[in-house]
Design a protein around this motif. Structure first.
Motif, short mmCIF file in Angstrom:
data_model
loop_
_atom_site.label_atom_id
_atom_site.label_comp_id
_atom_site.label_asym_id
_atom_site.label_seq_id
_atom_site.Cartn_x
_atom_site.Cartn_y
_atom_site.Cartn_z
N ALA A 252 0.83 -1.21 0.00
CA ALA A 252 0.00 0.00 0.00
C ALA A 252 0.87 1.26 0.00
CB ALA A 252 -0.93 -0.01 1.21
N SER A 255 2.55 1.65 -3.38
CA SER A 255 1.59 2.07 -4.40
C SER A 255 1.41 3.58 -4.39
CB SER A 255 0.24 1.38 -4.18
OG SER A 255 0.36 -0.03 -4.29
N GLN A 263 -4.78 -1.51 -7.31
CA GLN A 263 -4.08 -2.05 -6.16
C GLN A 263 -3.58 -3.45 -6.47
OE1 GLN A 263 -6.67 -2.49 -2.75
NE2 GLN A 263 -8.35 -3.37 -3.94
#
Length: 461
Positions: A252, A255, A263
């Motif tokens: 996460a 990203s 995702q």
């Protein structure tokens, strides 16, 4: 020392590249530049309504101020405005002065808005030559795309994501964590992290600066104690894992840093190890050893048995509009995700279009002499139920040059056995989605494959 210099050089090049984004960042969704002003009239940008609301607010503030002053200024203002207009129309006829005033007003509005938006663009996108409206248009269109879940791993999955990201930003890639070879395997054994290799490839494929990031993340060190053979992306994710505490948080955080569209999620956070039983009775353990065993696989499993699924992966499947399985290595990239019972159950419960993208060529040691129906049978056996409605198959066979190249490795084109596929209850989607490279290798063309999958989805939903 040499490895550190290379790392510093790559990082410098990476962040310098982020300041100079390419103009073709949204090649399939951005309208042409010469229609710039008309773009602002496009519904759904959520800009015009707020500009009009701001203008209305300014007028209300002025009116409220005049009312607070007991209306007297309104009378004098109207009188002064009327006298001014009479003077102007006496010098310049009203049929000239009126349109001229309107034109000047419009020019001032356009000039002011242009400068305002230009200032906003310089702050939000420094060094970017794209118009702000182009970026807004593209992001709004992508955000309205279908919620797509793709399961797989390896080169096949990242290749597909590279094309899908131009049609939707609501993409979830569910990736296997059973890899135990190469750089990922070393990090898994030495540090105890889940293998980051397939996750790394998917993050690079979904990133805005795909070309630069792919080059950076796939770079493998050729010197330095302990660095030789490792890819930069694997080390990056491993470091993020140490900082954030687990792989899910590391992905996460990565990203956000890489501006990923969609995702990437591991199918499970368990330390999964694959095993297969071959037709000659051998039992092979470890993903990297399966292809080398060169036997026909009759059963596949993992330890620990029935690993728990990542809750975010289950949520993505439950909210999906479209589920795609593959492409990728059947037994080492696709099926490992389906050894997680919760994921299989979640997919089976979804009444949405579900399609399997079959490989173009067989893989030595995994799918020797497999036809399309054999791939379907292996997936049904692993899931203990039919999990998809249709299968996408390459239409035109590879050229003789390509088939000769693959024949040296014991690989042949996957046979399309229509009757057996139809007997399994699957629809057949045939399309030319193959790309041949100069070195004699083939792969699914990212954009043609994505376009075909979205076209089938629009018909099947």
């Amino acid at each position: 020392m040499f490895g550190s210099k290379v790392l510093l050089k790559l990082m410098t090049r990476f962040f310098r590249g982020l300041r100079h984004r390419r103009r073709n960042r949204y090649p399939l969704v951005v309208p042409r530049r010469r229609h710039r002003w008309f773009k602002w009239l496009t519904p759904g940008l959520f800009v015009k309504r707020w500009l009009l609301l701001s203008v209305g607010g300014v007028l209300l503030v002025g009116l409220g101020t005049l009312i607070t002053l007991k209306l007297t200024p309104i009378f004098y203002t109207v009188q002064l405005l009327g006298a001014t207009l009479r003077v102007i129309t006496s010098v310049i006829p009203n049929f000239v002065s009126g349109p001229l005033a309107i034109l000047c007003g419009l020019l001032l509005i356009l000039w002011g808005q242009t400068r305002t938006l230009g200032a906003m663009s310089n702050v939000l996108m420094p060094g970017n030559e794209e118009d702000l409206v182009d970026v807004l248009y593209a992001q709004r269109r992508l955000s309205r795309g279908p919620k797509i879940v793709v399961l797989g791993g390896g080169t096949g999955l990242s290749n597909l994501l590279r094309g899908l990201k131009h049609y939707s930003s609501n993409i979830t890639a569910i990736v296997t964590v059973a890899d135990d070879g190469g750089s990922s395997g070393r990090l898994r054994r030495e540090i105890g992290v889940l293998p980051p290799g397939d996750i790394r490839s998917c993050l690079a494929a979904l990133a805005d600066e795909e070309k630069l990031l792919t080059e950076l993340f796939q770079y493998r060190f050729r010197a330095g104690n302990g660095l030789v053979g490792h890819s930069f992306g694997n080390l990056f994710l491993t470091a993020m894992n140490e900082i954030t505490g687990d792989l899910e948080q590391a992905i996460a955080a990565s990203s956000k840093v890489l501006a990923v569209r969609g995702q990437v999620l591991p199918s499970t956070l368990s330390d999964v190890r694959l095993w297969v039983e071959l037709s000659d009775g051998r039992r092979i353990e470890g993903e990297s050893n399966i292809a080398d065993a060169r036997g026909r696989i009759v059963q596949i499993g993992c330890s620990p048995v029935d690993p728990p699924a990542l809750p975010r992966a289950l949520k993505a499947i439950q909210e999906a509009d479209y589920i795609i399985i593959g492409p990728g290595s059947l037994y080492t990239s696709i099926i490992p995700n389906l050894l997680v019972p919760d994921i299989v159950n979640a997919i089976a419960e979804q009444a949405v279009p579900r399609i399997y993208v079959c490989n173009i060529m067989t893989e030595p040691g995994e799918t020797d002499n497999f036809a399309v129906s054999d791939h379907i049978r292996a997936l049904d056996q692993a899931c203990r139920r039919p999990l998809f409605d249709a299968v996408l198959v390459q239409k035109k066979p590879p050229s003789l040059h390509v088939t000769a190249h693959y024949a040296k490795e014991g690989s042949v084109p996957v046979e399309l056995d229509r009757e057996a596929i139809l007997e399994s209850g699957r629809r057949i989607v045939i399309a030319n989605v193959m790309e041949e490279n100069l070195n004699g290798t083939i792969r699914h063309h990212p954009y043609r494959l994505a376009r075909m999958l979205l076209r089938w989805y629009s018909r099947a939903k």
